[in-house]
Design a protein around this motif. Structure first.
Motif, short mmCIF file in Angstrom:
data_model
loop_
_atom_site.label_atom_id
_atom_site.label_comp_id
_atom_site.label_asym_id
_atom_site.label_seq_id
_atom_site.Cartn_x
_atom_site.Cartn_y
_atom_site.Cartn_z
N ILE A 85 0.85 -1.21 0.00
CA ILE A 85 0.00 0.00 0.00
C ILE A 85 0.88 1.25 0.00
O ILE A 85 0.63 2.21 -0.74
CB ILE A 85 -0.96 0.00 1.21
CG1 ILE A 85 -1.94 -1.18 1.12
CG2 ILE A 85 -1.73 1.31 1.30
CD1 ILE A 85 -2.84 -1.35 2.32
N LYS A 86 1.93 1.19 0.81
CA LYS A 86 2.83 2.35 0.91
C LYS A 86 3.47 2.63 -0.47
O LYS A 86 3.51 3.79 -0.92
CB LYS A 86 3.90 2.05 1.95
CG LYS A 86 4.84 3.20 2.20
CD LYS A 86 5.93 2.76 3.15
CE LYS A 86 7.07 3.75 3.11
NZ LYS A 86 8.26 3.24 3.79
N ASN A 87 3.93 1.56 -1.11
CA ASN A 87 4.55 1.74 -2.42
C ASN A 87 3.56 2.32 -3.43
O ASN A 87 3.91 3.14 -4.27
CB ASN A 87 5.08 0.40 -2.95
CG ASN A 87 6.27 -0.07 -2.14
OD1 ASN A 87 6.92 0.74 -1.44
ND2 ASN A 87 6.56 -1.35 -2.19
N HIS A 88 2.33 1.83 -3.32
CA HIS A 88 1.27 2.34 -4.21
C HIS A 88 1.06 3.85 -3.99
O HIS A 88 1.03 4.62 -4.94
CB HIS A 88 -0.03 1.58 -3.91
CG HIS A 88 -1.20 1.99 -4.77
ND1 HIS A 88 -1.82 1.12 -5.62
CD2 HIS A 88 -1.86 3.17 -4.91
CE1 HIS A 88 -2.81 1.75 -6.25
NE2 HIS A 88 -2.84 3.02 -5.82
N ILE A 89 0.97 4.23 -2.72
CA ILE A 89 0.70 5.65 -2.40
C ILE A 89 1.85 6.55 -2.84
O ILE A 89 1.64 7.66 -3.33
CB ILE A 89 0.41 5.79 -0.88
CG1 ILE A 89 -0.92 5.11 -0.55
CG2 ILE A 89 0.41 7.25 -0.44
CD1 ILE A 89 -1.16 4.91 0.93
N LEU A 90 3.06 6.01 -2.72
CA LEU A 90 4.22 6.84 -3.03
C LEU A 90 4.57 6.85 -4.52
O LEU A 90 5.40 7.64 -4.96
CB LEU A 90 5.43 6.37 -2.23
CG LEU A 90 5.30 6.55 -0.71
CD1 LEU A 90 6.52 5.97 0.00
CD2 LEU A 90 5.13 8.01 -0.33
N ASP A 91 3.94 5.95 -5.29
CA ASP A 91 4.27 5.89 -6.72
C ASP A 91 3.68 7.11 -7.44
O ASP A 91 2.46 7.31 -7.44
CB ASP A 91 3.68 4.59 -7.31
CG ASP A 91 4.18 4.32 -8.72
OD1 ASP A 91 4.56 5.29 -9.41
OD2 ASP A 91 4.20 3.14 -9.12
N PRO A 92 4.52 7.94 -8.07
CA PRO A 92 4.00 9.15 -8.72
C PRO A 92 3.05 8.85 -9.88
O PRO A 92 2.20 9.66 -10.21
CB PRO A 92 5.27 9.85 -9.24
CG PRO A 92 6.34 8.82 -9.21
CD PRO A 92 5.98 7.82 -8.18
N LEU A 93 3.20 7.65 -10.49
CA LEU A 93 2.31 7.29 -11.59
C LEU A 93 0.88 7.01 -11.12
O LEU A 93 -0.06 6.98 -11.91
CB LEU A 93 2.84 6.04 -12.30
CG LEU A 93 4.03 6.23 -13.22
CD1 LEU A 93 4.63 4.88 -13.58
CD2 LEU A 93 3.62 6.97 -14.47
N LEU A 94 0.77 6.77 -9.79
CA LEU A 94 -0.55 6.40 -9.25
C LEU A 94 -1.13 7.50 -8.38
O LEU A 94 -1.95 7.23 -7.50
CB LEU A 94 -0.43 5.10 -8.44
CG LEU A 94 0.08 3.88 -9.22
CD1 LEU A 94 0.39 2.72 -8.28
CD2 LEU A 94 -0.96 3.44 -10.25
N GLN A 95 -0.72 8.72 -8.63
CA GLN A 95 -1.18 9.83 -7.78
C GLN A 95 -2.69 9.97 -7.73
O GLN A 95 -3.25 10.33 -6.71
CB GLN A 95 -0.56 11.15 -8.27
CG GLN A 95 0.86 11.35 -7.83
CD GLN A 95 1.05 11.12 -6.32
OE1 GLN A 95 0.50 11.85 -5.51
NE2 GLN A 95 1.84 10.11 -5.94
N HIS A 96 -3.34 9.71 -8.84
CA HIS A 96 -4.80 9.91 -8.86
C HIS A 96 -5.56 8.60 -8.93
O HIS A 96 -6.72 8.56 -9.30
CB HIS A 96 -5.17 10.82 -10.04
CG HIS A 96 -4.43 12.11 -10.02
ND1 HIS A 96 -4.68 13.09 -9.09
CD2 HIS A 96 -3.39 12.56 -10.78
CE1 HIS A 96 -3.85 14.10 -9.30
NE2 HIS A 96 -3.05 13.80 -10.30
N VAL A 97 -4.90 7.52 -8.55
CA VAL A 97 -5.57 6.21 -8.62
C VAL A 97 -5.81 5.68 -7.22
O VAL A 97 -4.89 5.60 -6.44
CB VAL A 97 -4.72 5.21 -9.44
CG1 VAL A 97 -5.43 3.88 -9.53
CG2 VAL A 97 -4.46 5.75 -10.82
#
Lengths: 524, 487
Positions: free
Chosen positions: A512-524
């Motif tokens: 989850i942390k990696n997801h939140i910090l991924d800039p490609l997933l900012q609006h996902v």
């Protein structure tokens, strides 16, 4: 179960048939004397006949003429007698006259022994070709006199095959039904199609006739000149004979409204003036009383587009109509045309407000909110939950920060759905002073409310919100909810987020942390 | 004795076929009337609808478009571009590469400048392994998400998309479908119009794109296909969409939304466990399960239908491919009805249990069998000399006329409502097809249907015996998934 029942039914049926056949055979006597009497009782058996042989004596000479006896070397032989009742009478005569005789059984004209004859009869009985008679039938009364008492009933009840055959009758009814319905439908559709074609043709024709005079009126005349036009001058542009035709008026209205949507300023005013001059406004207002909903809806559209303010009282009467489209258009018209919009008519609506209606009203309210004072707070008092929710959405969309105070007093005592809407308003308008309510919602038992509060806390949360979020994250088991909570924490305080999960070895947390910090997933 | 039984059975069959003929006529006439009324109402309502607002309104729901792709390398980039250019405010496009063996993924990565993300995939609905989720840094493609997963079939791919979808409405489509730019706003309208009854799904019409001109993602010139099979399908699609589904939609009895173009409420799809990957009729099965769920929860609901031409697809024009498609459809129907036997004539499920389910069982699932039995019955009557020419020809002519009537009306509906086939030559070809179809094409369809039944009995499709017993409740699929899906 059902199958076994069926099987047993057929087995019992078969056994019953078999036992009936055996019982019939038992009725044939085994000894010759009884068999002989048995045959007399039957009166007639197919292909079985009797023949009598009388040895030559003086007593037998008289028989030669009676039964067509034929002379043989040793005596007289009778013709075959198929009617056994006659044979019985003949035999009784022989006995009375004390004449010696011998009986011969003929089957298919062949002389057979007693055993063979019995077997032949038994076969007939077994194959159900012959039914054994067990007692002599003696009519007790005169048949003719009995028949006179019985009513006549024909053997075939319905001589007309067409009626007597049920299947044929049903097929005929189906065919007739099919043809009647099919032909009516075809006729209806053809009439519809013809009408449509005719109307389309007329629409094109009238449209062609309307364009030129309308253009010259708009471009050659000033607004005041249009106001001052008398009926005679108007008839030069649009002849009275044409104006009286409903389809012509329909095309004219559509044309004027179409142009009104596209044009601006003076042209709009000219079109509205022309609309009234041609008395089209009367038709629009009249259509509000129509029994057809589409007609009423069309009238509402015209009143709205042409600003026919005088029709507002009649339009207001439709704002709580049971028809969705009439209701929607009536509310939109009132919102658009009312000088002062207190929204009380909307507050009092009893029907639930759909998203479609909300979208249309929002567009109008957005537009009129710059020109008129809107008492949005009126909507919060509605007894209809969907109206209250719409009110909250209006606050958010129109950015009415001034109403947050009122909402704050209401927030604690409304339903969960409304609380979520209010939380969204706080988030959208950055209502930091309401963080207490947000934290209160974070401590709620309702998961949906907690998630909504977490999203708002991401924008207006405080240190208490951070602690509450961390607590919720550690307790949450649903990965999707956990992700929402962690995202809120990250948005609220990214440093605390980093600190908290820097050494976390929980695979789920890390993902989850990696997801939140991924800039490609900012609006996902 | 045996003679009696034989004639008794023949007599019973005679009455059954008579009753069936009567019910076919009555039902189709009712469907024709209902669809005409629904179409009239729809066209009237449409006059007062302004779709312009939906695109920008903050109140309009968001739509996640899910498009599974398997070996679509040749056209995938154009298809994705077409989806990204739809006119709507809040939407995302999720392409699911279902373990393609060609260069589908590579082409997408290259063209849309995709990068693998750290997406936290939550398999709320169990699916095959997800190898990666890709997004682009290029803001022009911000709406695009590409999922790369192991091959698991269309239903499994869609389930993966459902797990990833972020917005309220799911639009499940075939990636090779051509969508009108207005398609989302039109399809979303029934969801937005709901008041007392929750709209759980909305189906759309599929148009046939064979031989048509396509420009900017929309069919600009309609022409009927060149092949007879293609033209037959034009008539068949008119009958199915403009007549059948419109009529069922009027009485809220729709049991099928085409898998090529259907919109669903995401929360509800997730609540019932998504698509069922073990059936070939996953589109019908999902709708039946969603409806069943709503009935069991006693929540008022509706399944909507939009008759506007918004989606087009190429249909098979060869016997071989069409037979496979029809075989799959009939197996899908049988499987779905088998799975949801609890609905059969069960008043608890309202109209779906008492009318829709029996209709599908008799007139869709069993139609090939009943028609074949009818032919055999006639042959037996001929052989034993009990054949009545009056019955036979009356019924035959009537059923033929019914077929002509239904097909002609569906073409007429299209002409009155949309009038897409403007060329008189095309219309003449369609009318010729209507006249010849019962003799030329229908027997093939019956044969392919029978093969579907045979394949179902043989177990083609890989069902486990446990699943054959059906779901006890709508959400039972979730309990079955861990046992049936492959690791």
């Amino acid at each position: 179960m059902r199958r076994s029942l069926l099987q047993s039914f057929f087995v019992s049926f078969f056994l019953l048939q078999f036992s009936i056949v055996n019982a019939q055979e038992d009725l044939i006597p085994a000894d010759s004397a009884s068999f002989h009497s048995f045959l007399f009782l039957q009166e007639e058996i197919p292909n079985l006949s009797f023949r009598y042989f009388l040895p030559d004596t003086e007593d037998t000479a008289s028989f030669s003429k009676q039964l067509g006896w034929s002379q043989t070397d040793s005596g007289l032989v009778s013709l075959p007698i198929t009617d056994l009742a006659i044979a019985k009478v003949v035999e009784q005569n022989f006995i009375e006259m004390r004449v010696g005789y011998e009986v011969q059984y003929l089957v298919f004209s062949e002389v057979l022994s007693f055993g063979a004859t019995r077997e032949y009869v038994a076969n007939l009985v077994n194959s159900s070709e012959f039914l054994v008679r067990t007692e002599e039938v003696t009519p007790s009364e005169d048949i003719v006199s009995l028949a006179s008492y019985a009513h006549y009933t024909p053997l075939e009840k319905f001589k007309l095959r067409f009626i007597s055959d049920f299947k044929l009758l049903i097929v005929t009814i189906i065919i007739v039904f099919f043809f009647v319905v099919a032909l009516s439908m075809i006729a209806f559709m053809l009439v519809m199609k013809a009408r449509k074609n005719r109307k389309e043709h007329l629409l094109k024709e009238y449209d062609r006739l309307i364009v030129d005079p309308l253009t010259s009126l708009l471009f050659e005349k000033e607004l005041q000149e249009i106001f001052d036009l008398d009926q005679v001058s108007l008839n030069d542009y649009f002849p009275a004979s044409m104006i009286s035709k409903p389809i012509f008026r329909e095309v004219l209205i559509e044309r004027i409204i179409g142009l009104n949507k596209k044009m601006k300023g003076d042209f709009k005013e000219k079109l509205k003036a022309l609309y009234r001059k041609l008395a089209l406004d009367k038709q629009s207002i009249k259509s509000l009383t129509s029994r057809k909903w589409a007609q009423v809806a069309m009238g509402l559209v015209q009143i709205n587009e042409m600003d026919l303010v005088e029709a507002l009282p009649k339009v207001k009467a439709h704002t709580n109509s049971s028809n969705f489209h009439i209701r929607s258009l009536a509310v939109a018209t009132v919102l658009n045309l009312s000088e002062k919009v207190d929204l009380a008519f909307l507050r009092d609506q009893t029907y639930p407000l759909s998203l479609w209606q909300q979208m249309n009203y929002l567009r109008i309210i957005r537009f009129v909110s710059h020109q008129k004072k809107l008492n949005l707070e009126t909507l919060f008092q509605s007894s209809n939950p969907s109206i209250r929710i719409f009110g909250y959405r209006l606050v958010k969309t129109l950015g009415r920060v001034d109403l947050i105070e009122i909402l704050s007093t209401l927030a604690e005592n409304v339903s969960i759905v409304e609380k979520i809407e209010i939380l969204e308003i706080y988030g959208a308008l950055g209502a930091h002073m309401e963080v207490g309510f947000v934290n209160q919602c974070l401590s709620s038992e309702n998961p949906t409310l907690i998630l909504a509060a977490a999203k708002t806390a991401a924008v207006i949360g405080n240190t208490e919100s951070i602690e509450l979020l961390i607590e919720l994250i550690l307790l949450e088991t649903n990965p999707r909810n956990k992700q929402v909570l962690m995202k809120s924490l990250h948005d609220l305080d990214s440093q605390r987020f980093e600190q908290l999960f820097v050494l976390d070895e929980d695979l789920e947390m890390t993902q989850i942390k990696n997801h939140i910090l991924d800039p490609l997933l900012q609006h996902v | 004795m045996y003679n009696f039984l034989f004639f008794f059975i023949l007599e019973i069959f005679g009455w059954i076929f008579l009753a069936l003929s009567f019910s076919v006529i009555v039902i189709y006439l009712i469907l024709m009337v209902l669809s005409a009324l629904e179409m009239r109402d729809y066209l009237r309502k449409n006059r007062f609808a302004d779709y312009g607002d939906i695109i920008t309104s903050p109140i309009a729901p968001g739509v996640s478009i899910l498009a599974p792709a398997y070996n679509e390398g040749a056209n995938i980039v154009q298809n994705a571009q077409s989806l990204l250019s739809l006119h709507y405010g809040k939407f995302e496009v999720i392409l699911i590469n279902d373990g393609s063996k060609d260069d589908t993924l590579e082409k997408l990565i290259q063209f849309f400048e995709l990068e693998k993300t750290n997406y936290n995939y939550i398999p709320e609905i169990e699916t095959k392994l997800v190898r990666g989720i890709y997004r682009s840094r290029n803001m022009s493609y911000r709406r695009l998400t590409v999922i790369d997963k192991e091959n698991g079939g269309k239903a499994d791919a869609l389930n993966t998309g459902i797990n990833v979808a972020n917005l309220e409405i799911l639009a499940c489509i075939d990636v090779d479908c051509i969508l009108s730019s207005e398609s989302i706003s039109r399809m979303v309208r029934p969801f937005m119009e709901e008041t007392n009854r929750k709209v759980i799904a909305v189906g759309g019409v599929i148009g046939i794109a064979n031989n048509c001109d396509v420009q900017d993602g929309t069919v600009t010139t309609y022409r009927v296909p060149e092949s007879e099979l293609g033209r037959f399908q034009v008539i068949e699609y008119f009958r199915a969409f403009l007549m059948g589904r419109m009529a069922w939609s009027r009485v809220n009895g729709l049991m099928l939304i085409s898998g090529a173009f259907g919109f669903f409420r995401k929360d509800l799809v997730r609540a019932v466990g998504g698509y069922f990957p073990k059936t070939v009729g996953e589109d019908m099965e999902l709708i039946v399960r969603m409806r069943r769920y709503m009935e069991e929860q006693k929540i008022p609901y509706r399944v909507g239908f939009v008759p506007d031409p918004l989606c087009w697809t190429e249909v098979p024009e060869s016997d071989e491919i069409l037979s496979r498609q029809r075989n799959r459809w009939i197996r899908g129907t049988i499987e779905t009805l088998q799975l949801h036997q609890a609905l059969k004539l069960n008043p608890k499920y309202g109209l779906m249990g008492m009318i829709s389910y029996p209709f599908w069982s008799v007139f869709e699932k069993s139609a090939p069998i009943l028609e074949t039995l009818g032919v055999l019955y006639t042959l037996i009557l001929l052989m034993i000399g009990d054949f009545s020419a009056v019955y036979f020809f009356s019924l035959l002519v009537m059923m033929y006329l019914l077929s002509l009537l239904v097909s002609s009306f569906s073409v007429l509906y299209e002409q009155i409502s949309f009038n897409n086939y403007k060329d008189k030559k095309d219309l003449r070809r369609l009318i010729w097809m209507i006249i010849t179809e019962p003799f030329m094409i229908h027997p093939k369809i019956v044969l392919w249907g029978l093969q579907g039944h045979y394949d179902f009995i043989k177990g083609k499709g890989g069902w486990g015996s446990m699943i054959r017993t059906g779901f006890k409740k709508a959400e039972d699929k979730k309990n079955l998934s861990p046992q049936t899906s492959t690791p």
